[in-house]
Design a protein around this motif. Structure first.
Motif, PDB file in Angstrom:
ATOM      1  N   GLN A 188      58.205  48.868  54.877  1.00 33.49           N
ATOM      2  CA  GLN A 188      58.590  49.844  55.892  1.00 33.49           C
ATOM      3  C   GLN A 188      59.321  50.969  54.816  1.00 33.49           C
ATOM      4  O   GLN A 188      59.389  50.811  53.546  1.00 33.49           O
ATOM      5  CB  GLN A 188      59.747  49.315  56.561  1.00 33.49           C
ATOM      6  N   PRO A 189      59.314  52.190  55.279  1.00 28.91           N
ATOM      7  CA  PRO A 189      59.828  53.330  54.355  1.00 28.91           C
ATOM      8  C   PRO A 189      61.260  53.135  53.735  1.00 28.91           C
ATOM      9  O   PRO A 189      62.108  52.309  54.355  1.00 28.91           O
ATOM     10  CB  PRO A 189      60.209  54.296  55.646  1.00 28.91           C
ATOM     11  N   PRO A 190      61.147  53.280  52.428  1.00 27.71           N
ATOM     12  CA  PRO A 190      62.263  52.771  51.768  1.00 27.71           C
ATOM     13  C   PRO A 190      63.569  53.581  52.319  1.00 27.71           C
ATOM     14  O   PRO A 190      63.473  54.720  52.511  1.00 27.71           O
ATOM     15  CB  PRO A 190      61.835  53.291  50.317  1.00 27.71           C
ATOM     16  N   GLU A 191      64.713  52.808  52.254  1.00 31.97           N
ATOM     17  CA  GLU A 191      66.020  53.376  52.813  1.00 31.97           C
ATOM     18  C   GLU A 191      67.016  52.968  51.895  1.00 31.97           C
ATOM     19  O   GLU A 191      67.540  51.700  52.106  1.00 31.97           O
ATOM     20  CB  GLU A 191      66.168  52.720  54.453  1.00 31.97           C
ATOM     21  N   PHE A 192      67.417  53.744  50.650  1.00 35.43           N
ATOM     22  CA  PHE A 192      68.204  53.139  49.652  1.00 35.43           C
ATOM     23  C   PHE A 192      69.506  52.822  50.236  1.00 35.43           C
ATOM     24  O   PHE A 192      70.169  51.820  49.730  1.00 35.43           O
ATOM     25  CB  PHE A 192      68.140  54.408  48.684  1.00 35.43           C
ATOM     26  N   PHE A 193      70.150  53.781  51.100  1.00 38.11           N
ATOM     27  CA  PHE A 193      71.451  53.640  51.547  1.00 38.11           C
ATOM     28  C   PHE A 193      71.616  52.004  52.231  1.00 38.11           C
ATOM     29  O   PHE A 193      72.697  51.644  52.189  1.00 38.11           O
ATOM     30  CB  PHE A 193      71.952  54.560  52.463  1.00 38.11           C
ATOM     31  N   ARG A 194      70.568  51.881  52.893  1.00 36.92           N
ATOM     32  CA  ARG A 194      70.538  50.583  53.633  1.00 36.92           C
ATOM     33  C   ARG A 194      70.745  49.504  52.913  1.00 36.92           C
ATOM     34  O   ARG A 194      71.680  48.430  52.785  1.00 36.92           O
ATOM     35  CB  ARG A 194      69.417  50.369  54.426  1.00 36.92           C
ATOM     36  N   ILE A 195      70.126  49.327  51.552  1.00 34.25           N
ATOM     37  CA  ILE A 195      69.850  48.654  50.693  1.00 34.25           C
ATOM     38  C   ILE A 195      71.507  48.454  49.839  1.00 34.25           C
ATOM     39  O   ILE A 195      72.057  47.334  49.627  1.00 34.25           O
ATOM     40  CB  ILE A 195      68.862  48.716  49.611  1.00 34.25           C
ATOM     41  N   LEU A 196      71.982  49.473  49.501  1.00 37.20           N
ATOM     42  CA  LEU A 196      73.248  49.455  49.158  1.00 37.20           C
ATOM     43  C   LEU A 196      74.127  48.834  49.852  1.00 37.20           C
ATOM     44  O   LEU A 196      75.163  48.279  49.517  1.00 37.20           O
ATOM     45  CB  LEU A 196      73.707  51.038  49.064  1.00 37.20           C
ATOM     46  N   ARG A 197      74.275  49.215  51.449  1.00 38.55           N
ATOM     47  CA  ARG A 197      75.160  48.470  52.307  1.00 38.55           C
ATOM     48  C   ARG A 197      75.004  46.929  52.293  1.00 38.55           C
ATOM     49  O   ARG A 197      75.974  46.296  52.231  1.00 38.55           O
ATOM     50  CB  ARG A 197      74.898  48.937  53.905  1.00 38.55           C
ATOM     51  N   GLU A 198      73.485  46.668  52.391  1.00 37.48           N
ATOM     52  CA  GLU A 198      73.491  44.981  52.468  1.00 37.48           C
ATOM     53  C   GLU A 198      73.663  44.377  51.091  1.00 37.48           C
ATOM     54  O   GLU A 198      74.195  43.274  51.182  1.00 37.48           O
ATOM     55  CB  GLU A 198      71.923  44.964  52.898  1.00 37.48           C
ATOM     56  N   LYS A 199      73.314  44.681  50.033  1.00 38.58           N
ATOM     57  CA  LYS A 199      73.403  44.173  48.838  1.00 38.58           C
ATOM     58  C   LYS A 199      74.832  44.440  48.142  1.00 38.58           C
ATOM     59  O   LYS A 199      75.348  43.483  47.540  1.00 38.58           O
ATOM     60  CB  LYS A 199      72.717  44.649  47.619  1.00 38.58           C
ATOM     61  N   LEU A 200      75.526  45.425  48.420  1.00 42.50           N
ATOM     62  CA  LEU A 200      76.616  45.918  47.429  1.00 42.50           C
ATOM     63  C   LEU A 200      77.851  46.499  48.465  1.00 42.50           C
ATOM     64  O   LEU A 200      78.916  46.719  47.916  1.00 42.50           O
ATOM     65  CB  LEU A 200      76.383  47.285  46.519  1.00 42.50           C
ATOM     66  N   GLY A 201      77.657  46.322  49.493  1.00 40.06           N
ATOM     67  CA  GLY A 201      78.646  46.455  50.610  1.00 40.06           C
ATOM     68  C   GLY A 201      79.232  48.238  50.664  1.00 40.06           C
ATOM     69  O   GLY A 201      80.163  48.525  51.235  1.00 40.06           O
ATOM     70  N   TRP A 202      78.568  49.049  50.118  1.00 41.11           N
ATOM     71  CA  TRP A 202      78.709  50.477  49.950  1.00 41.11           C
ATOM     72  C   TRP A 202      78.794  51.248  51.354  1.00 41.11           C
ATOM     73  O   TRP A 202      77.759  50.818  52.167  1.00 41.11           O
ATOM     74  CB  TRP A 202      77.536  51.155  49.090  1.00 41.11           C
ATOM     75  N   GLY A 203      79.812  51.949  51.825  1.00 45.28           N
ATOM     76  CA  GLY A 203      79.774  52.729  52.925  1.00 45.28           C
ATOM     77  C   GLY A 203      80.080  51.929  54.136  1.00 45.28           C
ATOM     78  O   GLY A 203      79.887  52.515  55.213  1.00 45.28           O
TER      79      GLY A 203
END
Length: 305
Positions: free
Chosen positions: A277-292
């Motif tokens: 699926q289209p890359p969504e970097f902020f989603r990965i940051l939220r899921e893996k690192l809890g960012w935002g």
């Protein structure tokens, strides 16, 4: 016959089992399947009695992995993904990364989604995301003493029980700078969420064409992260009488002597990730690192005693 590869972490029983099952399934569907472990991409550490411990970057590909391979499936965690790209990047083979580890920051899908993911990838219903890699060399008397590809970062640091070090760093045509610190990191945007982030560096989105210099525990308030164009070559001279240690992507490295030079530049090879699926970097940051993530909401009213 079209060719597909499988690279797996051989110390994880689940990865080994899935690799064998997948080989049988794909072979029955008419694919020429080549299987290898990620061990070949782990370059090893030099020792005082064996100062050179590496294989040239164009000799790491497993047997049968070449430019004619449609894609390769990686079964493991982030370490296996990093090793796999060192093995296949010179041939431009795109990787479908499957998490059988823990965090899986670099992985695209999970084992329970594997059948649908493979069907989608083999049908070409996916995108290819290219990530910058680094070419790292240790030069001694202008001869290549050690070299490696890396996706995350190069770290040059002092040995345990030694004092703080000085590093003379030249970026491109700019004047050299002296950094007094425990070490320095040169990171790609992909590596900005790894060791560089832990050391206090900036998080950089993958599509930005830059590199980052990050001092480790600097002895100056003025020594902070520096972001610069990926077209610039970095040369590091150890301005110290002590032997240093260089580590690439956390699992390969060598000793660096005072007379050596470390050269880091953008590699001509890229890491090619298969994205379902289209890359969504902020989603990965939220899921893996809890960012935002939102803060806990404050109560709308407070009852006074």
């Amino acid at each position: 016959m079209r060719k597909v590869g499988i690279i797996y972490n051989d110390i994880k029983p689940v990865a080994r089992r899935i690799a064998m099952e997948l080989q049988e399934t794909l072979s029955a569907s008419g694919w020429d399947v080549r299987v290898a472990t990620g061990v070949g991409g782990i370059l090893g550490y030099s020792r005082p009695d064996s100062p050179v411990c590496h294989t040239p970057i164009d000799k790491l590909a497993p047997d049968g992995f070449d430019q004619h391979m449609a894609l390769a499936i990686v079964l493991g965690g982030d370490g296996t993904v990093l090793a796999a790209f060192r093995q296949v990047a010179p041939y431009g083979i795109p990787l479908l990364t499957v998490n059988t580890g823990h965090m899986g920051f670099l992985t695209e899908t999970y084992v329970n989604q594997l059948p649908a993911a493979i069907e989608q990838a083999l049908a070409g219903e996916c995108k290819i995301e290219e990530r910058a890699m680094l070419l790292v060399k240790v030069l001694r008397n202008e001869h290549i003493w050690w070299e490696a590809l890396c996706l995350n970062e190069m770290v040059l640091h002092r040995e345990p029980l030694t004092c703080m070090c000085h590093f003379e760093v030249t970026i491109g045509r700019h004047s050299p700078v002296d950094i007094a610190a425990d070490g320095v990191i040169i990171a790609t945007p992909t590596g900005s969420t790894a060791y560089c982030m832990s050391a206090g560096g900036a998080v950089i989105t993958p599509e930005v064409p830059v590199l980052q210099l990050m001092p480790i525990c600097p002895h100056s308030l003025a020594s902070r992260a520096l972001v610069f164009a990926e077209t610039e070559t970095v040369n590091i001279f150890p301005a110290t009488p002590n032997q240093l240690v260089m580590v690439v992507d956390g699992n390969a490295g060598c000793y660096v002597l005072p007379e050596d030079q470390v050269r880091v530049e953008r590699s001509p090879y890229s890491a090619r990730f298969i994205r379902l699926q289209p890359p969504e970097f902020f989603r990965i940051l939220r899921e893996k690192l809890g960012w935002g993530l939102p803060h806990i909401a404050k109560p709308t009213s407070v009852e006074l005693p």
